[in-house]
Design an enzyme around this catalytic site. Sequence first.
Site, PDB file in Angstrom:
ATOM      1  N   TYR A 201      31.280  58.520  45.640  1.00  0.00           N
ATOM      2  CA  TYR A 201      31.462  57.289  46.422  1.00  0.00           C
ATOM      3  C   TYR A 201      30.661  57.465  47.718  1.00  0.00           C
ATOM      4  CZ  TYR A 201      35.398  55.868  43.411  1.00  0.00           C
ATOM      5  OH  TYR A 201      36.182  55.479  42.358  1.00  0.00           O
ATOM      6  N   LYS A 297      41.723  50.734  40.225  1.00  0.00           N
ATOM      7  CA  LYS A 297      43.154  50.515  39.968  1.00  0.00           C
ATOM      8  C   LYS A 297      43.482  49.379  38.989  1.00  0.00           C
ATOM      9  CE  LYS A 297      45.184  53.664  42.279  1.00  0.00           C
ATOM     10  NZ  LYS A 297      44.604  54.708  41.447  1.00  0.00           N
TER      11      LYS A 297
HETATM   12  P1  RFL Z   1      41.240  41.107  31.094  1.00  0.00           P
HETATM   13  O1  RFL Z   1      40.611  42.375  30.730  1.00  0.00           O
HETATM   14  O2  RFL Z   1      40.484  40.145  31.934  1.00  0.00           O
HETATM   15  O3  RFL Z   1      41.661  40.399  29.725  1.00  0.00           O
HETATM   16  C1  RFL Z   1      42.101  39.051  29.672  1.00  0.00           C
HETATM   17  C2  RFL Z   1      41.834  38.536  28.275  1.00  0.00           C
HETATM   18  O4  RFL Z   1      42.391  37.221  28.138  1.00  0.00           O
HETATM   19  C3  RFL Z   1      41.469  36.421  27.442  1.00  0.00           C
HETATM   20  N1  RFL Z   1      41.786  35.007  27.752  1.00  0.00           N
HETATM   21  C4  RFL Z   1      42.407  34.170  26.900  1.00  0.00           C
HETATM   22  N2  RFL Z   1      42.847  34.346  25.639  1.00  0.00           N
HETATM   23  C5  RFL Z   1      43.442  33.278  25.008  1.00  0.00           C
HETATM   24  N3  RFL Z   1      43.573  32.055  25.598  1.00  0.00           N
HETATM   25  C6  RFL Z   1      43.123  31.834  26.848  1.00  0.00           C
HETATM   26  N4  RFL Z   1      43.274  30.636  27.425  1.00  0.00           N
HETATM   27  C7  RFL Z   1      42.515  32.936  27.564  1.00  0.00           C
HETATM   28  N5  RFL Z   1      41.967  33.066  28.797  1.00  0.00           N
HETATM   29  C8  RFL Z   1      41.530  34.333  28.900  1.00  0.00           C
HETATM   30  C9  RFL Z   1      40.111  36.893  27.937  1.00  0.00           C
HETATM   31  O5  RFL Z   1      39.059  36.555  27.036  1.00  0.00           O
HETATM   32  C10 RFL Z   1      40.344  38.402  28.005  1.00  0.00           C
HETATM   33  O6  RFL Z   1      39.999  39.057  26.799  1.00  0.00           O
HETATM   34  O7  RFL Z   1      42.651  41.320  31.827  1.00  0.00           O
HETATM   35  P2  RFL Z   1      43.734  42.530  31.700  1.00  0.00           P
HETATM   36  O8  RFL Z   1      44.078  42.796  30.272  1.00  0.00           O
HETATM   37  O9  RFL Z   1      44.788  42.186  32.659  1.00  0.00           O
HETATM   38  O10 RFL Z   1      42.952  43.829  32.177  1.00  0.00           O
HETATM   39  C11 RFL Z   1      42.558  43.981  33.515  1.00  0.00           C
HETATM   40  C12 RFL Z   1      41.302  44.838  33.580  1.00  0.00           C
HETATM   41  O11 RFL Z   1      40.328  44.303  32.709  1.00  0.00           O
HETATM   42  C13 RFL Z   1      40.737  44.916  35.004  1.00  0.00           C
HETATM   43  O12 RFL Z   1      41.789  45.018  35.930  1.00  0.00           O
HETATM   44  C14 RFL Z   1      39.807  46.125  35.186  1.00  0.00           C
HETATM   45  O13 RFL Z   1      38.653  45.990  34.410  1.00  0.00           O
HETATM   46  C15 RFL Z   1      39.420  46.272  36.648  1.00  0.00           C
HETATM   47  N6  RFL Z   1      38.430  47.344  36.867  1.00  0.00           N
HETATM   48  C16 RFL Z   1      38.820  48.664  36.926  1.00  0.00           C
HETATM   49  N7  RFL Z   1      40.117  48.996  36.710  1.00  0.00           N
HETATM   50  C17 RFL Z   1      40.495  50.313  36.703  1.00  0.00           C
HETATM   51  O14 RFL Z   1      41.684  50.591  36.516  1.00  0.00           O
HETATM   52  N8  RFL Z   1      39.589  51.337  36.887  1.00  0.00           N
HETATM   53  C18 RFL Z   1      38.269  51.081  37.102  1.00  0.00           C
HETATM   54  O15 RFL Z   1      37.488  52.025  37.190  1.00  0.00           O
HETATM   55  C19 RFL Z   1      37.850  49.700  37.159  1.00  0.00           C
HETATM   56  N9  RFL Z   1      36.556  49.380  37.364  1.00  0.00           N
HETATM   57  C20 RFL Z   1      37.067  47.024  37.035  1.00  0.00           C
HETATM   58  C21 RFL Z   1      36.143  48.081  37.294  1.00  0.00           C
HETATM   59  C22 RFL Z   1      36.601  45.718  36.940  1.00  0.00           C
HETATM   60  C23 RFL Z   1      35.266  45.454  37.106  1.00  0.00           C
HETATM   61  N10 RFL Z   1      34.879  44.108  36.956  1.00  0.00           N
HETATM   62  C24 RFL Z   1      33.809  43.708  36.133  1.00  0.00           C
HETATM   63  C25 RFL Z   1      35.777  43.053  37.390  1.00  0.00           C
HETATM   64  C26 RFL Z   1      34.813  47.813  37.491  1.00  0.00           C
HETATM   65  C27 RFL Z   1      34.360  46.499  37.425  1.00  0.00           C
HETATM   66  C28 RFL Z   1      32.911  46.252  37.686  1.00  0.00           C
HETATM   67  C1  PHB Z   2      33.523  52.715  36.472  1.00  0.00           C
HETATM   68  O1  PHB Z   2      33.305  53.784  35.872  1.00  0.00           O
HETATM   69  O2  PHB Z   2      33.145  51.628  36.011  1.00  0.00           O
HETATM   70  C2  PHB Z   2      34.233  52.743  37.766  1.00  0.00           C
HETATM   71  C3  PHB Z   2      34.703  53.944  38.272  1.00  0.00           C
HETATM   72  C4  PHB Z   2      35.351  53.986  39.496  1.00  0.00           C
HETATM   73  C5  PHB Z   2      35.526  52.808  40.215  1.00  0.00           C
HETATM   74  C6  PHB Z   2      35.082  51.608  39.703  1.00  0.00           C
HETATM   75  C7  PHB Z   2      34.424  51.567  38.472  1.00  0.00           C
HETATM   76  O3  PHB Z   2      36.145  52.865  41.422  1.00  0.00           O
END
Ligand code: RFL
Ligand code: PHB
Length: 391
Positions: A201, A297
């Site tokens: 980081y 998170k």
């Molecule tokens: P999701 O993954 O957004 O899934 C929601 C699903 O609902 C569907 N959906 C519907 N289905 C039926 N009818 C409808 N009307 C619907 N509307 C939507 C969608 O198509 C989708 O498949 O939510 P969920 O399950 O709550 O999961 C949350 C996580 O995806 C999210 O919090 C994480 O990705 C966040 N995040 C990270 N979290 C970590 O714990 N560690 C990480 O290292 C981390 N890195 C990240 C991240 C999120 C990122 N982005 C792109 C936001 C890094 C990035 C860049």
């Molecule tokens: C990732 O691997 O996509 C990632 C890791 C750590 C973070 C966010 C995203 O804080």
Amino acid sequence: MRTTVGIIGAGPAGLLLARLLHVAGIDSVVLESRDRAYVEQRQRAGILEQGTTDVLRAAGAGERMDREGLRHDGIELRFARRRHRVDFPALTGGRSVTVYAQTEVCKDLIALQSKEGGPLLFEAEALAVEDAGTDRPRVPFRHEGREDVLVCDYVVGCDGFRGVSRRAVPAGTGRVFERTYPFGWLGVLADVPPFHDELVYARHDRGFALLSMRSPVVSRLYLQVPRDTDARSWSDDEIWAELERRFATDDDWRLERGPITQKSVTPMRSFVHEPMRHGRLFLAGDAAHIVPPTGAKGLNLAVGDVVTFARALAHRRLTGSAELLDAYSATCLRRVWQAERFSHDMTTLLHRAPGGDPFDDRLQLARLERLASSRAAETDLAEAYTGFAFE
Ligand code: RFL
Ligand code: PHB
């Protein structure tokens, strides 16, 4: 269609919930608006807390994770051209995290559900949640060109930040807490071995940068960019040059370049909807709360929510008591707000607001110096990063 628990969304929250309910002998139906390939390939989280890996393992979804996931015992903070390593096990009594991508968690859970779980319908879009205030909530949905209705005892909205379920909470019964940030992350996947064996980081006057990874030969890299940046406006050469600048140190560290295979920009936001329940509708994961990704998170919070719901419903079945279901929102929110705090702290510690404020710059450096010289300060970071215990 009739089921006990109607689950909207097959992201990590919805998929894991379906699995936990199956293990507890409770039937469910999952509706997912996108197709399977989309859900399995959407690049997002990479870091699993120890509590999350424990839950996946106990749910029977840990086999490939244990084989292919990478255990990480620390992270590196880079600032003022120096490095400082935070040693998680030494600071937390042995805790660590696992690098295993969200795409892989979803693939494993989909494979399990298809083999032995209840219905998981792709390209099935929930249109609304109706009658959430009664004991027969209904979810009208569209699947293969036909409209149908899923009648449930409970609905769990796992449909992410832009889903329909949160909208079913009548205005005036809920409250939103929100912060947007004037920057986002340009995220890239590159076919090159990560330049360090742990996450890095970096705080730099030009903005934040993060090294993460997907495997020993694939790097996942992020750059802070202005909020409305078009990912296509950055050439591969510009991305590598900017990474070199922001990660630069005074020692002989070098960055190896490689082919970039994916680029996208994510805006950053903090968001909490309280309460996380309306009648028989429960919100879980990103449907209820968003954190900026700096604290890693989001996925881990989603896991905490669905574990709390599955336990509460199993308790209800076993004892007849709705006590844990009634406590669902308050129980989840305690953990959610700790993650909101930590994610906000990490974000403001490492990002530079556009235009920059020299006073803020000095404060950031002072906070980083404090982390690098005080075991107490470092312990706070290590405890939060490796995860707060489930209640
Ligand atoms: P999701 O993954 O957004 O899934 C929601 C699903 O609902 C569907 N959906 C519907 N289905 C039926 N009818 C409808 N009307 C619907 N509307 C939507 C969608 O198509 C989708 O498949 O939510 P969920 O399950 O709550 O999961 C949350 C996580 O995806 C999210 O919090 C994480 O990705 C966040 N995040 C990270 N979290 C970590 O714990 N560690 C990480 O290292 C981390 N890195 C990240 C991240 C999120 C990122 N982005 C792109 C936001 C890094 C990035 C860049
Ligand atoms: C990732 O691997 O996509 C990632 C890791 C750590 C973070 C966010 C995203 O804080």
